[in-house]
Design a protein around this motif. Sequence first.
Motif, PDB file in Angstrom:
ATOM      1  N   THR A  98       4.930  42.267  49.044  1.00 42.27           N
ATOM      2  CA  THR A  98       4.050  41.427  50.052  1.00 42.27           C
ATOM      3  C   THR A  98       3.193  39.616  49.311  1.00 42.27           C
ATOM      4  N   ALA A  99       2.501  38.735  49.542  1.00 46.00           N
ATOM      5  CA  ALA A  99       2.291  37.862  48.992  1.00 46.00           C
ATOM      6  C   ALA A  99       0.858  38.111  48.493  1.00 46.00           C
ATOM      7  N   SER A 100       0.218  39.633  48.388  1.00 51.79           N
ATOM      8  CA  SER A 100      -0.733  40.183  47.712  1.00 51.79           C
ATOM      9  C   SER A 100      -0.007  40.803  46.187  1.00 51.79           C
ATOM     10  N   ASP A 101       1.391  40.770  45.869  1.00 49.16           N
ATOM     11  CA  ASP A 101       2.130  41.976  45.165  1.00 49.16           C
ATOM     12  C   ASP A 101       1.545  40.830  43.703  1.00 49.16           C
ATOM     13  N   ASP A 102       1.877  41.596  43.059  1.00 47.28           N
ATOM     14  CA  ASP A 102       2.363  41.305  40.914  1.00 47.28           C
ATOM     15  C   ASP A 102       3.392  42.086  40.523  1.00 47.28           C
ATOM     16  N   LYS A 103       3.285  41.472  39.586  1.00 46.17           N
ATOM     17  CA  LYS A 103       4.366  42.370  39.075  1.00 46.17           C
ATOM     18  C   LYS A 103       4.251  43.595  38.338  1.00 46.17           C
ATOM     19  N   TYR A 104       2.828  43.942  38.286  1.00 37.79           N
ATOM     20  CA  TYR A 104       2.121  45.198  38.090  1.00 37.79           C
ATOM     21  C   TYR A 104       2.166  46.306  39.301  1.00 37.79           C
ATOM     22  N   SER A 105       1.098  45.273  40.320  1.00 38.49           N
ATOM     23  CA  SER A 105       1.766  45.985  41.698  1.00 38.49           C
ATOM     24  C   SER A 105       2.324  46.540  41.782  1.00 38.49           C
ATOM     25  N   ARG A 106       3.297  46.507  41.681  1.00 41.25           N
ATOM     26  CA  ARG A 106       5.375  46.390  42.519  1.00 41.25           C
ATOM     27  C   ARG A 106       5.857  47.578  41.886  1.00 41.25           C
ATOM     28  N   GLY A 107       5.106  47.632  40.512  1.00 39.53           N
ATOM     29  CA  GLY A 107       5.639  49.078  40.024  1.00 39.53           C
ATOM     30  C   GLY A 107       6.787  48.873  38.850  1.00 39.53           C
ATOM     31  N   VAL A 108       6.042  49.557  38.121  1.00 35.46           N
ATOM     32  CA  VAL A 108       6.549  49.322  36.473  1.00 35.46           C
ATOM     33  C   VAL A 108       7.488  50.919  35.935  1.00 35.46           C
ATOM     34  N   LEU A 109       8.481  50.672  35.722  1.00 35.99           N
ATOM     35  CA  LEU A 109       9.173  51.333  34.955  1.00 35.99           C
ATOM     36  C   LEU A 109       9.366  51.659  33.872  1.00 35.99           C
ATOM     37  N   GLY A 110       8.936  52.390  33.192  1.00 40.29           N
ATOM     38  CA  GLY A 110       9.855  52.753  32.077  1.00 40.29           C
ATOM     39  C   GLY A 110      11.162  53.593  31.487  1.00 40.29           C
ATOM     40  N   ILE A 111      11.897  53.204  30.525  1.00 37.63           N
ATOM     41  CA  ILE A 111      13.136  53.953  30.608  1.00 37.63           C
ATOM     42  C   ILE A 111      13.439  54.030  29.156  1.00 37.63           C
ATOM     43  N   VAL A 112      13.300  55.656  29.031  1.00 35.80           N
ATOM     44  CA  VAL A 112      13.859  55.827  27.268  1.00 35.80           C
ATOM     45  C   VAL A 112      15.934  56.367  27.966  1.00 35.80           C
ATOM     46  N   THR A 113      16.713  55.841  27.532  1.00 39.97           N
ATOM     47  CA  THR A 113      18.092  56.255  27.609  1.00 39.97           C
ATOM     48  C   THR A 113      18.050  55.328  26.511  1.00 39.97           C
TER      49      THR A 113
END
Length: 261
Positions: A5-20
């Motif tokens: 949404t207009a009030s989102d930023d990259k952090y509020s959208r969700g950060v995925l950590g990947i250990v692969t």
Amino acid sequence: MKVPTASDDKYSRGVLGIVTGSTDYPGAAVIGVEAALRTGVGMVRYLGPEVPTSLALARRPEIVTRPGRVQAWLLGSGIAAGARDADTANRLTTAIAQELPTALDAGALGLLGSATGPTVITPHHGELARMLGIDRSEIAQDPAAWAARAAADLGVTVLLKGFRTHIADPYGSRLLVTSATSWTATAGTGDALGGILGSLLATHSAEIAASRGALAPLAATASVLHSLAAERASGGGPFTVLDLAAELPGVVARLLAAPRA
Ligand SMILES: NC(=O)C1=CN([C@@H]2O[C@H](COP(=O)(O)OP(=O)(O)OC[C@H]3O[C@@H](n4cnc5c(N)ncnc54)[C@H](OP(=O)(O)O)[C@@H]3O)[C@@H](O)[C@H]2O)[C@@H](O)CC1
Ligand SMILES: Nc1ncnc2c1ncn2[C@@H]1O[C@H](COP(=O)(O)OP(=O)(O)O)[C@@H](O)[C@H]1O
């Protein structure tokens, strides 16, 4: 699926950590990162050995390769259970200890015993047979029943891969996603599914925190996105895993535009 949404930023959208990924299987890291980003997530933090890190960065310079806060984890694709280097083992145990929504695949399936947070495991038939100490042919005879039994016995959400993907959780959810094309049976497509699922876990961490029952529908959604992207990539013939990943944004857009039943 979560729409920014207009009030989102990259952090509020969700950060995925990947250990692969690993020096032996660096491609799994590239595939998971690619699929996660193309499903839609605020940021991917990829943490791994030098070779897969360089390859993932070369393909996707938007990833961040330093540790930091995340909302969910994807662990294990392309990591051989018996051959973890000390740094990788440390990254895996540190991630699991955070008790965040976590997808456990391939070489991380053996860490299930220490996973007390909201967890989805994504075994194929061979991996589930190994986890349960039974023969693979038993799973093939009744995969739905074994997925349900594993969910009840292990206390986690199970996504059992195959032509038919069975999803079961300890709270009674039983979901089935039938693959749109058997051209999907090619190396690396499971690593892509991990990226798609990881992305959905990171963007729905609040819903999962409210109820672990949210995991099963998210796992089924990941499987549906994977199947539809495979169908589009295939067009009736063979395709590569990165072709599947390239179809994901269009699949997401089409589903969001479709009228709701
Ligand atoms: N580009 C990359 O970096 C890629 C990296 N990859 C990474 O490779 C790692 C190893 O994963 P893997 O699945 O190949 O082997 P593994 O889990 O040891 O299984 C061994 C035994 O299980 C069985 N079995 C296997 N598959 C089955 C199936 N679909 N359905 C049913 N049964 C099946 C079969 O047993 P058998 O037939 O001998 O009884 C087989 O001998 C893993 O980390 C993965 O992420 C891959 O994703 C490829 C692309
Ligand atoms: N015969 C089949 N038809 C359609 N899809 C399949 C078939 N066999 C496997 N799949 C799908 O392909 C993917 C394979 O994943 P996996 O076994 O983990 O392979 P890899 O480790 O090489 O990525 C899963 O998403 C699974 O559901």
